[in-house]
Design an enzyme around this catalytic site. Structure first.
Site, PDB file in Angstrom:
ATOM      1  N   LYS A  79       0.853  -1.194   0.000  1.00  0.00           N
ATOM      2  CA  LYS A  79       0.000   0.000   0.000  1.00  0.00           C
ATOM      3  C   LYS A  79       0.889   1.245   0.000  1.00  0.00           C
ATOM      4  O   LYS A  79       1.911   1.277   0.710  1.00  0.00           O
ATOM      5  CB  LYS A  79      -0.871  -0.036   1.260  1.00  0.00           C
ATOM      6  CG  LYS A  79      -1.969   1.012   1.330  1.00  0.00           C
ATOM      7  CD  LYS A  79      -2.773   0.823   2.622  1.00  0.00           C
ATOM      8  CE  LYS A  79      -3.945   1.768   2.722  1.00  0.00           C
ATOM      9  NZ  LYS A  79      -4.711   1.575   3.982  1.00  0.00           N
ATOM     10  N   SER A 154      -9.658   1.361   2.923  1.00  0.00           N
ATOM     11  CA  SER A 154      -8.826   2.138   2.039  1.00  0.00           C
ATOM     12  C   SER A 154      -7.777   1.328   1.275  1.00  0.00           C
ATOM     13  O   SER A 154      -7.302   1.775   0.239  1.00  0.00           O
ATOM     14  CB  SER A 154      -8.122   3.238   2.835  1.00  0.00           C
ATOM     15  OG  SER A 154      -7.215   2.679   3.769  1.00  0.00           O
ATOM     16  N   SER A 178      -9.775  -0.909   7.096  1.00  0.00           N
ATOM     17  CA  SER A 178      -9.168  -0.731   5.775  1.00  0.00           C
ATOM     18  C   SER A 178      -8.474  -1.958   5.199  1.00  0.00           C
ATOM     19  O   SER A 178      -8.086  -1.949   4.037  1.00  0.00           O
ATOM     20  CB  SER A 178      -8.168   0.426   5.804  1.00  0.00           C
ATOM     21  OG  SER A 178      -8.863   1.646   5.767  1.00  0.00           O
TER      22      SER A 178
END
Lengths: 489, 96
Positions: A79, A154, A178
């Site tokens: 990420k 996310s 997330s």
């Protein structure tokens, strides 16, 4: 090589037995990545050359019989709010465009030591604020099961990277769901570790008391392999507890767990909220599976659960507004200067005004409000007290039970654009996940079935919540479910 | 519940330059969010100890050893918005 069926465990075996080389494995995944990326938009940066060089190095080391880590040659994605030296780290924001990390996050150093092969950086909602990746300043990632739908967020890019076979595992961060929610939407396994289990050094902070790094994988065992590699004490982050010690975890969790001795709690509040009836059915049938396997299932109560999301949306913006203050146009490449040269204040105002997207703006404003003089007690302090009540609810529940079962998300993947104009509706996506972060616990999301929407199959995740630092029981239980339940389906 | 003046003041505290349209949009959104989070008012929190931080911290010590420091990294300097020679340059913060 059938990538869809490959796991870390299987790939590692093939590599060790020299049935395939690390370069061959990397090339197969890179090819898949290049084929899928135009449609799915999972990555913000792909480092093909670096990946192939690392794979070659692994092959060479193996030839020379040098010591290799268990993850040697295994491709993974990261990420884009986790620092990798020399690589971009935008956190999905324009305000960090052009920034290159000058050091490795601890989780990255550990994966490098284990000789894993990094493929690149994945898309996310700006500063990890969101539940769909639609808040990314760069692009929206698409759900591989239905490209008109969101992958969740996310950490949506990381979830898609694994779900679409663009890498074998991925790292994400989970501040309010997330990791678990996108894992649920994309039909893979996602682990949010207990607060204090994994170092946050080198992670772009969102809310420091809630953030935790975790992973996405195809199987529970794979998630355990990654987790045991990245977890544990770190001189750079003193919030990592000495209790966060998981030697041999991935092996331990595959040893037969006696489900008949397992006491499972199901909070009645989980089904009183607006949950999609098809999702509810799948969760109930998963709970039935555990009952049939002999586990003792009992109803429990988390009376303050309904206040978890509102309290979360005070604590998070308050901490985020402080953490995001550093992006001021002085220290990072994006620096907007006015014409009048009114000095540093003008740089602050122009850079922040232009650099932050809509969601960070909202949260910075709410956070500033909640921390401002005259409102602190009514908002921030009150939310911290409600957090205590939520923690106590869990502590009381865990006196009688070993773990908690429930949904990850109240609904399957929603359509792109469906919730983007309603901030509160987007916040409610965290309803079953945020409370785990509020209580600093760990949660595992794993596939438990599919629902059908407009002729397309959409995956649904089951959540297993464990006691602080008891990832072992959560993963062992998940492993049993994964094997047993899948056999039924 | 929240006035445009308040929103302007908060944007000022947060050092964000926003247009009148952006501020008005934020006012509307903040009203919606504040209305939602205000339901915490109904919780009785008297005598409750607030939670600060992620978990109850224990004292953590580490071995006394020479750790690797960041040292000089050219990359750090290169991406700084303003520089002069080997130095990062920041705007003056004390007026004459």
């Amino acid at each position: 090589m059938e990538l869809g069926k490959l796991t870390i465990k299987k790939a590692a075996k093939l590599l060790q037995e020299k049935q395939i080389s690390a370069v061959e494995l990397a090339k197969a995944y890179l090819e898949k990545l290049k084929q899928k990326e135009p449609e799915l938009d999972a990555f913000l940066h792909v480092c093909e050359k670096q990946a192939l060089a690392k794979a070659e190095e692994v092959d060479l080391k193996r030839q020379r019989r040098e010591k290799l880590g268990f993850l040697a040659g295994i491709p993974y994605a990261v990420k884009d709010n986790i620092l990798v030296q020399g690589m971009q780290a935008t956190a999905g924001s324009k305000i960090l465009e052009g920034y290159q990390a000058s050091y490795d996050a601890t989780v990255i150093s550990r994966l490098k030591q284990a000789d894993a092969v990094i493929f690149g950086k994945t898309n996310l909602d700006e500063f990890a604020m969101g539940a769909s990746t639609e808040q990314s300043a760069f692009k929206t990632t698409k759900n591989p099961w239905d490209v008109s739908r969101v992958p969740g967020g996310s950490s949506g890019g990381s979830a898609v990277a694994v779900a679409a076979n663009m890498s074998l595992f991925a790292l994400g961060t989970d501040t309010g769901g997330s990791i678990r929610q996108p894992a649920s939407f994309c039909g893979i396994v996602g682990l949010r570790p207990s607060y204090g289990a994994v170092s946050r050094h080198g992670i772009i902070s969102l809310a420091s008391s809630l953030d935790q790094v975790g992973c996405f994988a195809k199987t529970v065992e794979d998630a355990a392999i990654v987790f045991e590699t990245i977890a544990g004490k770190d001189g750079f982050d003193s919030t990592v507890s000495p209790k966060a010690f998981y030697p041999g975890l991935s092996e331990k969790i595959t040893k037969t767990l006696d489900l008949k001795k397992l006491k499972i709690g199901v909070p009645k509040e989980f089904f009183e909220l607006g949950i999609d009836p098809d999702v509810k059915k799948l969760i109930e049938s998963s709970i039935d599976w555990f009952m049939q396997a002999g586990a003792k299932v009992q109803e429990i109560s988390l009376p303050h659960m309904k206040y978890s999301v509102p309290a979360y949306y005070i604590i998070l913006p308050a901490e985020a507004s402080a953490n995001l203050a550093r992006y001021d146009g002085i220290r990072y490449p994006l620096s907007k200067r006015g014409e009048s040269d009114r000095g540093f204040r003008e740089i602050y105002f122009k850079t922040k005004g232009r650099g932050f997207g809509p969601e960070p703006r909202r949260r910075i404003m709410i956070g500033t409000f909640c921390l401002s003089s005259g409102y602190y007690d009514a908002y921030y302090s009150r939310a911290q007290k409600v957090r205590r009540l939520i923690k106590s609810d869990f502590e009381k529940a865990f006196e009688k039970i070993d773990l908690i079962l429930g949904p990850v998300s109240p609904y399957p993947a929603f359509r792109i654009g469906e919730k983007i104009n309603d901030p509160v509706a987007m916040y409610l996506a965290d309803i079953y996940t945020g409370l785990v972060n509020m209580a600093s616990l760990n949660g595992l999301s794993l596939p438990c079935g599919f629902v059908e929407r407009e002729g397309k199959k959409l995956p649904v995740g089951l959540q297993i919540i464990g006691k602080h630092f008891n990832e072992e029981l959560v993963l062992a239980t998940g492993h049993q479910f994964e094997r047993g339940h899948a056999a039924l389906a | 519940m929240i006035t445009l003046e308040q929103v302007k003041h908060l944007a000022d505290l947060a050092h964000m330059e926003l247009s009148e349209t952006e501020l008005k949009k934020l006012q509307k959104e903040m009203e919606q969010i504040l209305d939602y989070i205000s339901q915490l008012e109904e919780v009785d929190v008297s005598g409750i100890e607030p939670v600060a931080g992620g978990h109850e911290l224990e004292n953590v010590v580490r071995e006394k050893d020479a750790a690797v420091s960041f040292g000089f990294d050219e990359n750090m300097l290169l991406q700084f918005p303003e520089k002069q020679g080997d130095y990062n340059k920041v705007p003056k913060i004390i007026e004459k």
